[in-house]
Write a protein that holds these residues in place. Structure first.
Motif, PDB file in Angstrom:
ATOM      1  N   ALA A 117       0.832  -1.197   0.000  1.00  0.00           N
ATOM      2  CA  ALA A 117       0.000   0.000   0.000  1.00  0.00           C
ATOM      3  C   ALA A 117       0.872   1.255   0.000  1.00  0.00           C
ATOM      4  O   ALA A 117       1.728   1.420   0.863  1.00  0.00           O
ATOM      5  CB  ALA A 117      -0.907   0.010   1.220  1.00  0.00           C
ATOM      6  N   CYS A 123      -7.922   3.994   0.315  1.00  0.00           N
ATOM      7  CA  CYS A 123      -8.429   2.800  -0.370  1.00  0.00           C
ATOM      8  C   CYS A 123      -8.285   2.903  -1.885  1.00  0.00           C
ATOM      9  O   CYS A 123      -8.828   2.087  -2.621  1.00  0.00           O
ATOM     10  CB  CYS A 123      -9.881   2.553   0.014  1.00  0.00           C
ATOM     11  N   TYR A 126      -6.852  -0.280  -3.166  1.00  0.00           N
ATOM     12  CA  TYR A 126      -7.446  -1.474  -2.565  1.00  0.00           C
ATOM     13  C   TYR A 126      -8.547  -1.997  -3.473  1.00  0.00           C
ATOM     14  O   TYR A 126      -9.420  -1.245  -3.893  1.00  0.00           O
ATOM     15  CB  TYR A 126      -8.004  -1.113  -1.187  1.00  0.00           C
ATOM     16  N   HIS A 132      -3.881  -4.522  -2.142  1.00  0.00           N
ATOM     17  CA  HIS A 132      -3.564  -3.287  -2.864  1.00  0.00           C
ATOM     18  C   HIS A 132      -2.910  -3.670  -4.188  1.00  0.00           C
ATOM     19  O   HIS A 132      -2.015  -4.515  -4.217  1.00  0.00           O
ATOM     20  CB  HIS A 132      -2.627  -2.416  -2.028  1.00  0.00           C
TER      21      HIS A 132
END
Length: 160
Positions: A117, A123, A126, A132
């Protein structure tokens, strides 16, 4: 990929993918990444095949992809600019693969690549798989030569 092409690509990217603090060679780094991109093997599967921990493979694939893209984008990867170039792609699809009336830009496909990430990304990267990811998109001609690639779109979108 044949041995000669692998060695040429390795020669181009080895400076960027070499690490001083590890036992994993540039050849192994490139081979793992190419296997991941070509066959979509999981990190766990690659871990067994190459005897490298999956968490290490997770750290190898993204920088090697960036290195390959950096070296190949200017000389080998280009967008078709003229009608003649587009017609040539369509002609080759018909002649080599017996695929007439093919769209003239080439064959397009995408792949989600798992990443760590990015800081402060929330997000954005994500996706539905619970990880991710970034999206890699590629366009190839009838001989499977890359005509264009794009890497880095956030993985929240579909790879299609």
């Amino acid at each position: 990929m044949d041995d000669q092409t692998f060695k040429k690509l390795l020669q181009l990217v080895s400076i960027l993918i070499k690490k001083q603090d590890t036992n994993i060679s540039e050849q192994e780094r490139l081979a793992v990444t190419l296997r991941f991109l070509a066959f979509g093997d999981s990190y766990k599967s690659l871990s067994v095949s190459f005897c490298i921990a999956s968490c290490t493979i997770f750290l190898i694939v993204p920088p090697v992809c960036r290195a390959v893209y950096k070296w190949l984008k200017s000389e080998y990867l280009k967008v078709l600019c003229t009608q003649e170039e587009s017609n040539e792609v369509a002609f080759k699809f018909n002649k080599l693969l017996n695929f007439p009336n093919y769209i003239q830009v080439g064959a397009v496909d995408g792949k989600n690549v798992q990443i760590a990430a990015p800081p402060n990304s929330g997000c954005k990267f994500y996706n539905y798989k619970g990880t991710h990811r970034i999206v890699l998109m590629a366009v190839v001609d009838a001989k499977y030569n890359f005509l264009y690639i794009d890497v880095g779109c956030n993985g929240r979108v579909a790879d299609g």
